[in-house]
Motif scaffolding. Structure first.
Motif, PDB file in Angstrom:
ATOM      1  N   ILE A 101      76.195 -58.439 -30.136  1.00 23.60           N
ATOM      2  CA  ILE A 101      76.438 -58.528 -28.692  1.00 23.60           C
ATOM      3  C   ILE A 101      75.133 -58.339 -27.930  1.00 23.60           C
ATOM      4  N   VAL A 102      74.349 -57.348 -28.319  1.00 24.26           N
ATOM      5  CA  VAL A 102      73.049 -57.110 -27.665  1.00 24.26           C
ATOM      6  C   VAL A 102      72.141 -58.322 -27.867  1.00 24.26           C
ATOM      7  N   GLU A 106      70.595 -60.928 -24.968  1.00 26.29           N
ATOM      8  CA  GLU A 106      69.179 -61.286 -24.850  1.00 26.29           C
ATOM      9  C   GLU A 106      68.973 -62.797 -24.922  1.00 26.29           C
ATOM     10  N   THR A 107      69.552 -63.453 -25.932  1.00 31.07           N
ATOM     11  CA  THR A 107      69.324 -64.888 -26.094  1.00 31.07           C
ATOM     12  C   THR A 107      69.972 -65.708 -24.980  1.00 31.07           C
ATOM     13  N   GLU A 108      71.094 -65.244 -24.465  1.00 30.49           N
ATOM     14  CA  GLU A 108      71.773 -65.953 -23.368  1.00 30.49           C
ATOM     15  C   GLU A 108      71.172 -65.588 -22.008  1.00 30.49           C
ATOM     16  N   ASP A 109      70.261 -64.615 -21.988  1.00 29.93           N
ATOM     17  CA  ASP A 109      69.649 -64.132 -20.742  1.00 29.93           C
ATOM     18  C   ASP A 109      70.727 -63.698 -19.750  1.00 29.93           C
ATOM     19  N   ALA A 110      71.679 -62.906 -20.257  1.00 26.04           N
ATOM     20  CA  ALA A 110      72.803 -62.444 -19.442  1.00 26.04           C
ATOM     21  C   ALA A 110      72.351 -61.443 -18.387  1.00 26.04           C
ATOM     22  N   ASP A 111      72.967 -61.523 -17.224  1.00 26.29           N
ATOM     23  CA  ASP A 111      72.721 -60.560 -16.152  1.00 26.29           C
ATOM     24  C   ASP A 111      73.724 -59.419 -16.201  1.00 26.29           C
ATOM     25  N   LEU A 112      74.829 -59.633 -16.925  1.00 21.45           N
ATOM     26  CA  LEU A 112      75.871 -58.630 -17.061  1.00 21.45           C
ATOM     27  C   LEU A 112      76.620 -58.886 -18.361  1.00 21.45           C
ATOM     28  N   VAL A 113      76.951 -57.806 -19.058  1.00 21.46           N
ATOM     29  CA  VAL A 113      77.791 -57.890 -20.249  1.00 21.46           C
ATOM     30  C   VAL A 113      79.081 -57.142 -19.947  1.00 21.46           C
ATOM     31  N   ILE A 114      80.200 -57.732 -20.348  1.00 26.20           N
ATOM     32  CA  ILE A 114      81.496 -57.070 -20.227  1.00 26.20           C
ATOM     33  C   ILE A 114      82.032 -56.853 -21.636  1.00 26.20           C
ATOM     34  N   VAL A 115      82.390 -55.612 -21.926  1.00 25.12           N
ATOM     35  CA  VAL A 115      82.977 -55.274 -23.232  1.00 25.12           C
ATOM     36  C   VAL A 115      84.208 -54.408 -23.007  1.00 25.12           C
ATOM     37  N   GLY A 116      85.091 -54.435 -23.975  1.00 26.64           N
ATOM     38  CA  GLY A 116      86.285 -53.601 -23.925  1.00 26.64           C
ATOM     39  C   GLY A 116      86.189 -52.483 -24.936  1.00 26.64           C
ATOM     40  N   GLY A 117      87.051 -51.531 -24.770  1.00 29.45           N
ATOM     41  CA  GLY A 117      87.091 -50.409 -25.701  1.00 29.45           C
ATOM     42  C   GLY A 117      88.261 -49.513 -25.375  1.00 29.45           C
ATOM     43  N   ARG A 118      88.321 -48.440 -26.108  1.00 30.44           N
ATOM     44  CA  ARG A 118      89.375 -47.466 -25.854  1.00 30.44           C
ATOM     45  C   ARG A 118      88.735 -46.102 -25.703  1.00 30.44           C
ATOM     46  N   LYS A 119      89.471 -45.206 -25.096  1.00 28.78           N
ATOM     47  CA  LYS A 119      88.986 -43.850 -24.910  1.00 28.78           C
ATOM     48  C   LYS A 119      88.913 -43.172 -26.278  1.00 28.78           C
ATOM     49  N   MET A 136      76.176 -50.439 -24.444  1.00 28.84           N
ATOM     50  CA  MET A 136      75.751 -49.801 -23.191  1.00 28.84           C
ATOM     51  C   MET A 136      74.345 -49.214 -23.296  1.00 28.84           C
ATOM     52  N   LEU A 137      74.018 -48.665 -24.450  1.00 28.38           N
ATOM     53  CA  LEU A 137      72.713 -48.030 -24.624  1.00 28.38           C
ATOM     54  C   LEU A 137      71.601 -49.024 -24.938  1.00 28.38           C
ATOM     55  N   SER A 138      71.942 -50.202 -25.467  1.00 29.11           N
ATOM     56  CA  SER A 138      70.909 -51.118 -25.951  1.00 29.11           C
ATOM     57  C   SER A 138      70.808 -52.450 -25.219  1.00 29.11           C
ATOM     58  N   ALA A 139      71.780 -52.799 -24.420  1.00 26.88           N
ATOM     59  CA  ALA A 139      71.777 -54.104 -23.755  1.00 26.88           C
ATOM     60  C   ALA A 139      70.615 -54.217 -22.770  1.00 26.88           C
ATOM     61  N   PRO A 140      70.094 -55.429 -22.609  1.00 28.87           N
ATOM     62  CA  PRO A 140      68.978 -55.656 -21.693  1.00 28.87           C
ATOM     63  C   PRO A 140      69.405 -55.797 -20.229  1.00 28.87           C
ATOM     64  N   CYS A 141      70.695 -55.556 -19.959  1.00 33.74           N
ATOM     65  CA  CYS A 141      71.233 -55.731 -18.613  1.00 33.74           C
ATOM     66  C   CYS A 141      72.375 -54.739 -18.419  1.00 33.74           C
ATOM     67  N   PRO A 142      72.905 -54.625 -17.211  1.00 30.32           N
ATOM     68  CA  PRO A 142      74.053 -53.743 -16.991  1.00 30.32           C
ATOM     69  C   PRO A 142      75.261 -54.160 -17.827  1.00 30.32           C
ATOM     70  N   VAL A 143      76.100 -53.173 -18.137  1.00 22.87           N
ATOM     71  CA  VAL A 143      77.296 -53.397 -18.942  1.00 22.87           C
ATOM     72  C   VAL A 143      78.498 -52.852 -18.186  1.00 22.87           C
ATOM     73  N   THR A 144      79.551 -53.653 -18.125  1.00 20.03           N
ATOM     74  CA  THR A 144      80.816 -53.210 -17.561  1.00 20.03           C
ATOM     75  C   THR A 144      81.767 -52.951 -18.712  1.00 20.03           C
ATOM     76  N   PHE A 145      82.340 -51.752 -18.726  1.00 19.95           N
ATOM     77  CA  PHE A 145      83.250 -51.340 -19.781  1.00 19.95           C
ATOM     78  C   PHE A 145      84.675 -51.410 -19.258  1.00 19.95           C
ATOM     79  N   VAL A 146      85.543 -52.126 -19.974  1.00 17.88           N
ATOM     80  CA  VAL A 146      86.953 -52.235 -19.602  1.00 17.88           C
ATOM     81  C   VAL A 146      87.750 -51.455 -20.636  1.00 17.88           C
ATOM     82  N   ARG A 147      88.332 -50.355 -20.191  1.00 20.45           N
ATOM     83  CA  ARG A 147      89.047 -49.483 -21.118  1.00 20.45           C
ATOM     84  C   ARG A 147      90.482 -49.954 -21.297  1.00 20.45           C
ATOM     85  N   GLY A 148      90.898 -50.000 -22.538  1.00 23.49           N
ATOM     86  CA  GLY A 148      92.273 -50.359 -22.878  1.00 23.49           C
ATOM     87  C   GLY A 148      93.194 -49.175 -22.666  1.00 23.49           C
ATOM     88  N   GLU A 149      94.473 -49.448 -22.742  1.00 25.79           N
ATOM     89  CA  GLU A 149      95.489 -48.394 -22.567  1.00 25.79           C
ATOM     90  C   GLU A 149      95.446 -47.411 -23.695  1.00 25.79           C
TER      91      GLU A 149
END
Length: 149
Positions: A101-102, A106-119, A136-149
């Motif tokens: 993902i990281v 980088e290769t896509e030159d993303a301005d934002l990454v969105i990933v999901g996860g759980r608590k 979140m710790l390694s991406a070259p851009c901001p990351v939005t985290f979408v938490r599952g139920e």
């Protein structure tokens, strides 16, 4: 900072939060008119299992991008984006989830990454790792985290 390209990365645990991921992506992509890349990252084992489930022979003429297009989670996300009239491309990758993902960001030159996860508890993260945390710790851009139920 303008958001021109968004990478939404999914893996095997994201089927149950595909709707929330799609809503978050649409909420950001529509007003910014951002280019969207949907990516499904498979480990080697997940990829082989997916090929079996799809009835595709390993080593055949089907690319990992095509396997990703056929995956249920990507199909669900694609349907939501089509309905919202958001343009997107689909990418497939094989490897360690967080690292790939990281690398894609980088290769896509993303301005934002969105990933999901759980608590998860801090102990759970330490013992089992966390793809979202690695991104979140390694991406070259901001990351939005979408938490599952």
């Amino acid at each position: 900072m303008a958001i021109e390209k968004i990478l939404l990365a999914v893996g095997p645990g994201d089927a149950d939060r595909a709707e929330a991921l799609a809503e978050t992506l649409i909420d950001i992509a529509v007003p910014t008119d951002a280019e969207v890349v949907l990516a499904h990252v498979f480990t080697e084992e997940e990829y082989e299992s997916t090929l079996d489930n799809l009835g595709v022979e390993a080593g055949g003429d089907v690319s990992v991008d095509e396997v990703s297009r056929r995956h249920a989670t990507i199909r669900q996300l694609s349907a939501a984006l089509d309905e919202a009239e958001v343009d997107y491309t689909i990418r497939g990758e094989i490897g360690t989830h967080g690292e790939r993902i990281v690398d894609l960001a980088e290769t896509e030159d993303a301005d934002l990454v969105i990933v999901g996860g759980r608590k998860r508890s801090p102990t759970g993260k330490a013992v089992f790792g966390s793809t979202a945390q690695e991104v979140m710790l390694s991406a070259p851009c901001p990351v939005t985290f979408v938490r599952g139920e």
